[in-house]
Design a protein around this motif. Structure first.
Motif, PDB file in Angstrom:
ATOM      1  N   GLY A 154      10.250 -33.319   2.432  1.00 53.34           N
ATOM      2  CA  GLY A 154      10.619 -33.223   3.838  1.00 53.34           C
ATOM      3  C   GLY A 154      10.572 -34.542   4.573  1.00 53.34           C
ATOM      4  O   GLY A 154      11.254 -34.718   5.592  1.00 53.34           O
ATOM      5  N   ASP A 155       9.778 -35.501   4.049  1.00 56.53           N
ATOM      6  CA  ASP A 155       9.678 -36.819   4.685  1.00 56.53           C
ATOM      7  C   ASP A 155      10.261 -37.915   3.798  1.00 56.53           C
ATOM      8  O   ASP A 155       9.906 -39.086   3.921  1.00 56.53           O
ATOM      9  CB  ASP A 155       8.214 -37.149   4.995  1.00 56.53           C
ATOM     10  CG  ASP A 155       7.349 -37.201   3.734  1.00 56.53           C
ATOM     11  OD1 ASP A 155       7.819 -36.760   2.659  1.00 56.53           O
ATOM     12  OD2 ASP A 155       6.205 -37.689   3.824  1.00 56.53           O
ATOM     13  N   PHE A 156      11.194 -37.539   2.935  1.00 51.02           N
ATOM     14  CA  PHE A 156      11.743 -38.490   1.963  1.00 51.02           C
ATOM     15  C   PHE A 156      12.729 -39.471   2.576  1.00 51.02           C
ATOM     16  O   PHE A 156      13.085 -40.477   1.966  1.00 51.02           O
ATOM     17  CB  PHE A 156      12.407 -37.700   0.827  1.00 51.02           C
ATOM     18  CG  PHE A 156      12.760 -38.532  -0.386  1.00 51.02           C
ATOM     19  CD1 PHE A 156      11.790 -39.214  -1.099  1.00 51.02           C
ATOM     20  CD2 PHE A 156      14.073 -38.624  -0.817  1.00 51.02           C
ATOM     21  CE1 PHE A 156      12.111 -39.976  -2.215  1.00 51.02           C
ATOM     22  CE2 PHE A 156      14.412 -39.382  -1.935  1.00 51.02           C
ATOM     23  CZ  PHE A 156      13.419 -40.058  -2.635  1.00 51.02           C
ATOM     24  N   GLY A 157      13.190 -39.192   3.786  1.00 49.28           N
ATOM     25  CA  GLY A 157      14.139 -40.076   4.459  1.00 49.28           C
ATOM     26  C   GLY A 157      14.190 -39.759   5.939  1.00 49.28           C
ATOM     27  O   GLY A 157      13.448 -38.898   6.433  1.00 49.28           O
ATOM     28  N   ARG A 158      15.066 -40.461   6.645  1.00 54.05           N
ATOM     29  CA  ARG A 158      15.250 -40.237   8.088  1.00 54.05           C
ATOM     30  C   ARG A 158      16.685 -39.770   8.326  1.00 54.05           C
ATOM     31  O   ARG A 158      17.564 -40.591   8.593  1.00 54.05           O
ATOM     32  CB  ARG A 158      14.965 -41.520   8.862  1.00 54.05           C
ATOM     33  CG  ARG A 158      13.521 -41.993   8.781  1.00 54.05           C
ATOM     34  CD  ARG A 158      13.301 -43.224   9.660  1.00 54.05           C
ATOM     35  NE  ARG A 158      14.092 -44.361   9.204  1.00 54.05           N
ATOM     36  CZ  ARG A 158      14.790 -45.160  10.004  1.00 54.05           C
ATOM     37  NH1 ARG A 158      14.873 -44.904  11.297  1.00 54.05           N
ATOM     38  NH2 ARG A 158      15.448 -46.184   9.510  1.00 54.05           N
ATOM     39  N   PRO A 159      16.922 -38.479   8.227  1.00 53.34           N
ATOM     40  CA  PRO A 159      18.313 -37.998   8.330  1.00 53.34           C
ATOM     41  C   PRO A 159      18.925 -38.169   9.705  1.00 53.34           C
ATOM     42  O   PRO A 159      20.142 -38.301   9.820  1.00 53.34           O
ATOM     43  CB  PRO A 159      18.208 -36.520   7.937  1.00 53.34           C
ATOM     44  CG  PRO A 159      16.769 -36.161   8.151  1.00 53.34           C
ATOM     45  CD  PRO A 159      15.979 -37.395   7.889  1.00 53.34           C
ATOM     46  N   ASP A 160      18.110 -38.165  10.774  1.00 52.42           N
ATOM     47  CA  ASP A 160      18.671 -38.355  12.114  1.00 52.42           C
ATOM     48  C   ASP A 160      19.278 -39.752  12.210  1.00 52.42           C
ATOM     49  O   ASP A 160      18.630 -40.755  11.906  1.00 52.42           O
ATOM     50  CB  ASP A 160      17.588 -38.193  13.182  1.00 52.42           C
ATOM     51  CG  ASP A 160      17.111 -36.762  13.325  1.00 52.42           C
ATOM     52  OD1 ASP A 160      17.827 -35.858  12.842  1.00 52.42           O
ATOM     53  OD2 ASP A 160      16.031 -36.546  13.902  1.00 52.42           O
ATOM     54  N   GLY A 161      20.542 -39.813  12.621  1.00 51.71           N
ATOM     55  CA  GLY A 161      21.215 -41.099  12.732  1.00 51.71           C
ATOM     56  C   GLY A 161      21.596 -41.715  11.407  1.00 51.71           C
ATOM     57  O   GLY A 161      21.877 -42.921  11.336  1.00 51.71           O
ATOM     58  N   PHE A 162      21.649 -40.906  10.361  1.00 54.74           N
ATOM     59  CA  PHE A 162      21.898 -41.415   9.000  1.00 54.74           C
ATOM     60  C   PHE A 162      23.227 -42.151   8.906  1.00 54.74           C
ATOM     61  O   PHE A 162      23.285 -43.292   8.419  1.00 54.74           O
ATOM     62  CB  PHE A 162      21.864 -40.245   8.012  1.00 54.74           C
ATOM     63  CG  PHE A 162      22.223 -40.614   6.603  1.00 54.74           C
ATOM     64  CD1 PHE A 162      21.311 -41.269   5.784  1.00 54.74           C
ATOM     65  CD2 PHE A 162      23.477 -40.303   6.074  1.00 54.74           C
ATOM     66  CE1 PHE A 162      21.636 -41.609   4.481  1.00 54.74           C
ATOM     67  CE2 PHE A 162      23.812 -40.642   4.776  1.00 54.74           C
ATOM     68  CZ  PHE A 162      22.884 -41.294   3.984  1.00 54.74           C
ATOM     69  N   LEU A 163      24.311 -41.539   9.378  1.00 55.57           N
ATOM     70  CA  LEU A 163      25.624 -42.169   9.252  1.00 55.57           C
ATOM     71  C   LEU A 163      25.706 -43.450  10.081  1.00 55.57           C
ATOM     72  O   LEU A 163      26.268 -44.459   9.628  1.00 55.57           O
ATOM     73  CB  LEU A 163      26.731 -41.201   9.668  1.00 55.57           C
ATOM     74  CG  LEU A 163      26.959 -39.990   8.751  1.00 55.57           C
ATOM     75  CD1 LEU A 163      28.110 -39.150   9.283  1.00 55.57           C
ATOM     76  CD2 LEU A 163      27.225 -40.418   7.320  1.00 55.57           C
ATOM     77  N   GLU A 164      25.139 -43.422  11.272  1.00 57.25           N
ATOM     78  CA  GLU A 164      25.158 -44.612  12.123  1.00 57.25           C
ATOM     79  C   GLU A 164      24.440 -45.773  11.429  1.00 57.25           C
ATOM     80  O   GLU A 164      24.931 -46.909  11.422  1.00 57.25           O
ATOM     81  CB  GLU A 164      24.491 -44.306  13.457  1.00 57.25           C
ATOM     82  CG  GLU A 164      24.493 -45.478  14.425  1.00 57.25           C
ATOM     83  CD  GLU A 164      23.801 -45.156  15.728  1.00 57.25           C
ATOM     84  OE1 GLU A 164      23.721 -46.050  16.591  1.00 57.25           O
ATOM     85  OE2 GLU A 164      23.333 -44.000  15.892  1.00 57.25           O
ATOM     86  N   ARG A 165      23.277 -45.489  10.839  1.00 56.72           N
ATOM     87  CA  ARG A 165      22.536 -46.548  10.130  1.00 56.72           C
ATOM     88  C   ARG A 165      23.299 -47.040   8.927  1.00 56.72           C
ATOM     89  O   ARG A 165      23.284 -48.226   8.598  1.00 56.72           O
ATOM     90  CB  ARG A 165      21.155 -46.048   9.705  1.00 56.72           C
ATOM     91  CG  ARG A 165      20.166 -45.895  10.844  1.00 56.72           C
ATOM     92  CD  ARG A 165      18.738 -45.776  10.323  1.00 56.72           C
ATOM     93  NE  ARG A 165      18.591 -44.752   9.304  1.00 56.72           N
ATOM     94  CZ  ARG A 165      18.422 -43.460   9.556  1.00 56.72           C
ATOM     95  NH1 ARG A 165      18.397 -43.023  10.819  1.00 56.72           N
ATOM     96  NH2 ARG A 165      18.280 -42.588   8.572  1.00 56.72           N
ATOM     97  N   GLN A 166      23.985 -46.128   8.228  1.00 56.18           N
ATOM     98  CA  GLN A 166      24.742 -46.529   7.049  1.00 56.18           C
ATOM     99  C   GLN A 166      25.882 -47.485   7.413  1.00 56.18           C
ATOM    100  O   GLN A 166      26.069 -48.517   6.772  1.00 56.18           O
ATOM    101  CB  GLN A 166      25.301 -45.291   6.344  1.00 56.18           C
ATOM    102  CG  GLN A 166      24.269 -44.508   5.559  1.00 56.18           C
ATOM    103  CD  GLN A 166      23.909 -45.205   4.259  1.00 56.18           C
ATOM    104  OE1 GLN A 166      24.742 -45.417   3.389  1.00 56.18           O
ATOM    105  NE2 GLN A 166      22.648 -45.576   4.116  1.00 56.18           N
ATOM    106  N   VAL A 167      26.647 -47.137   8.441  1.00 59.51           N
ATOM    107  CA  VAL A 167      27.746 -48.011   8.859  1.00 59.51           C
ATOM    108  C   VAL A 167      27.200 -49.362   9.312  1.00 59.51           C
ATOM    109  O   VAL A 167      27.750 -50.420   8.977  1.00 59.51           O
ATOM    110  CB  VAL A 167      28.582 -47.343   9.969  1.00 59.51           C
ATOM    111  CG1 VAL A 167      29.613 -48.317  10.526  1.00 59.51           C
ATOM    112  CG2 VAL A 167      29.280 -46.088   9.430  1.00 59.51           C
ATOM    113  N   ARG A 168      26.111 -49.327  10.069  1.00 56.51           N
ATOM    114  CA  ARG A 168      25.518 -50.577  10.544  1.00 56.51           C
ATOM    115  C   ARG A 168      24.987 -51.424   9.378  1.00 56.51           C
ATOM    116  O   ARG A 168      25.181 -52.636   9.338  1.00 56.51           O
ATOM    117  CB  ARG A 168      24.396 -50.270  11.534  1.00 56.51           C
ATOM    118  CG  ARG A 168      23.839 -51.506  12.245  1.00 56.51           C
ATOM    119  CD  ARG A 168      22.964 -51.116  13.418  1.00 56.51           C
ATOM    120  NE  ARG A 168      21.794 -50.352  13.015  1.00 56.51           N
ATOM    121  CZ  ARG A 168      21.575 -49.086  13.352  1.00 56.51           C
ATOM    122  NH1 ARG A 168      22.465 -48.429  14.093  1.00 56.51           N
ATOM    123  NH2 ARG A 168      20.485 -48.455  12.960  1.00 56.51           N
TER     124      ARG A 168
END
Length: 340
Positions: A154-168
């Motif tokens: 459940g804490d393996f990543g930060r899914p909130d804002g995932f796509l935004e962080r990926q593009v950045r």
């Protein structure tokens, strides 16, 4: 196989560590060999003559452990062991670089074939090739059906804002590798940022899911999904989009690292998408954005290799020509966004 001279793996010290941590596990002298290597994590096949294991460690000489996090790989594989996703059973993780010079983990060795090119698939024929790819897609659906919290992720990543962080993130990677004009690359990045879809419910994502990262048995079943170094919690459609970008054709073969999609019987992209959609039940109406992003990501990776090659920092097969693939990838990405 050699006794102690396997590059990057001192088998004598490995044996000492295993004897201390898992008394009785090893029953004879260890021998081993490197089975996959390069810029990615290294995998060794190790045996005591009766049992076989695989040992994973970071690349030789790598000094940024966060980029090759053995603990994350070990954690996700261990967690998925109780699910429908086929992964190698794990044995132990060593957080101390002392024993072999790097953090590492040990898992059971799983038999199977990794189909890395069309020639190898052609040997099994069109029908079996179709079955193998179908199994690969079904396994991805199974991965994306896992409830992360239920398996301790459940804490393996930060899914909130995932796509935004990926593009950045990949935009920053591009900026770090700029050495020439690349018409359309900034347009692609800006359009991706401006048209970002709303992600579905987050899942465990593999991060580099493709046919040569799975092992297949003689009955065309997936025996193990490998190479979890890019895994996290995020948007499942990024995994599906990478399959499309790697196998969609229309771009130079060196950019996709594999020509498996040229084998007789390999399903079309439409067939792959239809199978994933039916089995997962996910809305795929925004998939073109994800495929556009996948092309952007691959383009940035290759431009980074081209930049390092041009600076004399990288040598290898086809590295002198790898930059030629980037414009085609940019065009393919823009075409996806035009179709969205």
């Amino acid at each position: 196989m050699g006794e102690t001279n396997t590059p990057g793996l001192d088998l004598r010290r490995l044996r000492e560590y295993l004897d201390a941590e898992r008394p009785g596990l090893v029953r004879g002298e260890l021998t081993g060999e490197l089975i996959t290597g390069g810029r990615s994590n290294l995998t060794y096949a190790v045996t005591d003559g009766q049992q076989r294991w695989a040992v994973r460690r970071p690349p030789l000489g790598h000094v940024l452990p966060t980029a090759h996090d053995m603990g994350r790989e070990y954690r996700v594989i261990s967690a998925l062991g109780s699910t429908a996703v086929p992964v190698p059973p794990t044995v132990l993780y060593c957080d101390d670089p002392g024993p072999i010079g790097a953090r590492f983990y040990v898992m059971e060795f799983v038999d199977g074939t990794a189909y890395r090119d069309a020639a190898r698939l052609s040997v099994i024929g069109a029908r079996r090739t179709s079955d193998v790819v179908a199994a690969m897609v079904d396994t991805l659906v199974d991965l994306h059906a896992v409830d992360p919290a239920s398996v301790g992720l459940g804490d393996f990543g930060r899914p909130d804002g995932f796509l935004e962080r990926q593009v950045r993130r990949w935009g920053k990677q591009l900026d770090a590798s700029r050495s020439r004009e690349l018409p359309g690359i900034d347009e692609l990045k800006d359009r991706l940022a401006a048209t970002m879809p709303t992600s579905p419910e987050p899942t465990v994502v593999h991060g580099d899911y493709r046919l040569d990262n799975v092992l297949v048995d003689e009955n065309d079943r997936i025996t193990a999904v490998l190479d979890w170094e890019m895994s996290t919690l995020g948007d499942p459609l990024t995994d599906l989009a990478l399959i499309i970008a790697y196998n969609g054709g229309g771009v130079p073969a060196m950019s996709t690292r594999s020509n498996v999609h040229e084998a007789p019987g390999f399903p079309t992209i439409d067939e792959i998408v239809e199978r994933y959609g039916k089995r997962s039940g996910r809305d795929l109406s925004t998939l073109p954005w994800y495929v556009g992003f996948a092309y952007f990501k691959i383009a940035v990776i290759l431009e980074g290799i081209h930049y390092r090659y041009s600076q004399g920092q990288t040598v290898g097969d086809d590295f002198d020509r790898i930059g030629e693939a980037v414009p085609s990838l940019i065009s393919a990405g823009l075409s996806q966004l035009d179709a969205d």
